[in-house]
Motif scaffolding. Sequence first.
Motif, PDB file in Angstrom:
ATOM      1  N   GLY A   1     -55.898 -12.451  16.182  1.00 44.73           N
ATOM      2  CA  GLY A   1     -56.216 -13.915  16.081  1.00 44.73           C
ATOM      3  C   GLY A   1     -56.213 -14.573  14.893  1.00 44.73           C
ATOM      4  O   GLY A   1     -55.115 -14.479  14.101  1.00 44.73           O
ATOM      5  N   GLU A   2     -57.218 -15.157  14.538  1.00 45.60           N
ATOM      6  CA  GLU A   2     -57.166 -16.030  13.317  1.00 45.60           C
ATOM      7  C   GLU A   2     -57.446 -15.318  11.840  1.00 45.60           C
ATOM      8  O   GLU A   2     -57.380 -15.719  10.725  1.00 45.60           O
ATOM      9  CB  GLU A   2     -58.043 -17.277  13.173  1.00 45.60           C
ATOM     10  CG  GLU A   2     -57.838 -18.330  14.480  1.00 45.60           C
ATOM     11  CD  GLU A   2     -56.065 -18.979  14.236  1.00 45.60           C
ATOM     12  OE1 GLU A   2     -56.060 -19.339  13.142  1.00 45.60           O
ATOM     13  OE2 GLU A   2     -55.570 -18.873  15.145  1.00 45.60           O
ATOM     14  N   LYS A   3     -57.907 -13.962  12.156  1.00 43.97           N
ATOM     15  CA  LYS A   3     -58.304 -13.205  11.014  1.00 43.97           C
ATOM     16  C   LYS A   3     -56.967 -12.923  10.093  1.00 43.97           C
ATOM     17  O   LYS A   3     -55.894 -13.252  10.563  1.00 43.97           O
ATOM     18  CB  LYS A   3     -58.718 -11.775  11.441  1.00 43.97           C
ATOM     19  CG  LYS A   3     -60.097 -11.827  12.242  1.00 43.97           C
ATOM     20  CD  LYS A   3     -60.579 -10.431  12.488  1.00 43.97           C
ATOM     21  CE  LYS A   3     -61.796 -10.552  13.685  1.00 43.97           C
ATOM     22  NZ  LYS A   3     -61.931  -9.417  14.022  1.00 43.97           N
ATOM     23  N   LYS A   4     -57.115 -12.423   8.643  1.00 42.57           N
ATOM     24  CA  LYS A   4     -56.264 -12.118   7.874  1.00 42.57           C
ATOM     25  C   LYS A   4     -55.701 -10.753   8.297  1.00 42.57           C
ATOM     26  O   LYS A   4     -56.261  -9.789   8.927  1.00 42.57           O
ATOM     27  CB  LYS A   4     -56.915 -11.929   6.410  1.00 42.57           C
ATOM     28  CG  LYS A   4     -57.325 -13.452   6.000  1.00 42.57           C
ATOM     29  CD  LYS A   4     -57.625 -13.171   4.652  1.00 42.57           C
ATOM     30  CE  LYS A   4     -57.773 -14.649   4.043  1.00 42.57           C
ATOM     31  NZ  LYS A   4     -58.600 -14.146   2.848  1.00 42.57           N
ATOM     32  N   TYR A   5     -54.519 -10.347   7.939  1.00 47.37           N
ATOM     33  CA  TYR A   5     -53.908  -9.096   7.939  1.00 47.37           C
ATOM     34  C   TYR A   5     -54.523  -8.150   7.304  1.00 47.37           C
ATOM     35  O   TYR A   5     -55.275  -8.282   6.369  1.00 47.37           O
ATOM     36  CB  TYR A   5     -52.633  -9.155   7.312  1.00 47.37           C
ATOM     37  CG  TYR A   5     -51.411  -9.662   8.478  1.00 47.37           C
ATOM     38  CD1 TYR A   5     -51.120  -8.561   9.453  1.00 47.37           C
ATOM     39  CD2 TYR A   5     -50.831 -10.662   8.535  1.00 47.37           C
ATOM     40  CE1 TYR A   5     -50.020  -8.624  10.288  1.00 47.37           C
ATOM     41  CE2 TYR A   5     -49.710 -10.889   9.429  1.00 47.37           C
ATOM     42  CZ  TYR A   5     -49.449 -10.009  10.236  1.00 47.37           C
ATOM     43  OH  TYR A   5     -48.423 -10.243  11.266  1.00 47.37           O
ATOM     44  N   SER A   6     -54.736  -6.798   7.853  1.00 45.74           N
ATOM     45  CA  SER A   6     -55.408  -5.610   7.290  1.00 45.74           C
ATOM     46  C   SER A   6     -54.723  -4.460   7.868  1.00 45.74           C
ATOM     47  O   SER A   6     -53.932  -4.287   8.660  1.00 45.74           O
ATOM     48  CB  SER A   6     -56.970  -5.594   7.803  1.00 45.74           C
ATOM     49  OG  SER A   6     -56.942  -5.554   9.099  1.00 45.74           O
ATOM     50  N   THR A   7     -55.007  -3.523   6.715  1.00 49.11           N
ATOM     51  CA  THR A   7     -54.216  -2.226   6.688  1.00 49.11           C
ATOM     52  C   THR A   7     -54.252  -1.682   8.298  1.00 49.11           C
ATOM     53  O   THR A   7     -55.562  -1.643   8.735  1.00 49.11           O
ATOM     54  CB  THR A   7     -54.458  -1.500   5.638  1.00 49.11           C
ATOM     55  OG1 THR A   7     -54.426  -1.941   4.274  1.00 49.11           O
ATOM     56  CG2 THR A   7     -53.578  -0.272   5.772  1.00 49.11           C
ATOM     57  N   ALA A   8     -53.407  -1.111   8.619  1.00 52.17           N
ATOM     58  CA  ALA A   8     -53.285  -0.323  10.035  1.00 52.17           C
ATOM     59  C   ALA A   8     -54.099   1.067   9.862  1.00 52.17           C
ATOM     60  O   ALA A   8     -53.276   1.993   8.736  1.00 52.17           O
ATOM     61  CB  ALA A   8     -52.214  -0.428  10.803  1.00 52.17           C
TER      62      ALA A   8
END
Length: 229
Positions: free
Chosen positions: A194-201
């Motif tokens: 959604g509107e969250k920031k990208y984070s490491t998978a």
Amino acid sequence: MAKQEGTTRRRGFHSANVAVIGLGRFGSSLARELVESGHQVLGIDTDDRIVQNLAPVLTHVVAADTTDEETLKELGLADVDSAVVAIGADLEASILTTSLLLQLGIKNVWAKANSASHGRILQQLGAHHVVFPELEMGKRVAHQVSGESLDYVTIDEDFVMIKTYVPDRFDGMTLAEAKIRANHGVTVVATKQGEKKYSTAFPETVLHRGDQIVVAGPKAPLDLFCQLV
Ligand code: ATP
């Protein structure tokens, strides 16, 4: 020459001395970004107006013709860590400047090519890195315009990184369950919900329909993976 105050903004990293020759659209944008990242930039252009405009922005900026060997020596070009030849349209000036910089023994000479044949000449001269900004940006935008991916970056000849959406078939699965690397030969490196920031998978990261993902891998399997979306 103009000196900007406080150009080294970040601590604990090596601030390089970079010369950017040719301050057109590409060269000036590159020089600004280098200064913004905390590096010392000497900008050079034959055009006085351009030099004046960039004087408040770059560490040093000089009006000079870089096809002259003595000028390059006087400007201390031999001491820079890297030099970028961002002259495109004037082929002769691009070739002469690149050749003189290589003669001076600069360890990292980057040169911009406006065409494939221009690039070949620069490579034959011995330029350490040849970049094709128009060609590469054209390819990148083509993938966005066609809707194949949200972004597309070529890392190497056959290695690509793309931004795309989670294919519906993986909705609700963790990355471990989705087995994307095993079954599709590509790796999900980051996700954005959604509107969250990208984070490491991570293997336990849950994928949702509509989430964005960054996927890296060889071009052929990555192109096939894009078709799942
Ligand atoms: P861009 O697309 O980045 O605007 P371009 O590919 O059209 O640039 P040119 O117009 O050839 O490339 O050159 C970019 C800049 O290089 C110009 O501002 C020009 O004044 C400068 N330049 C050209 N020849 C020389 C030279 N011999 N020495 C220093 N600067 C030069």
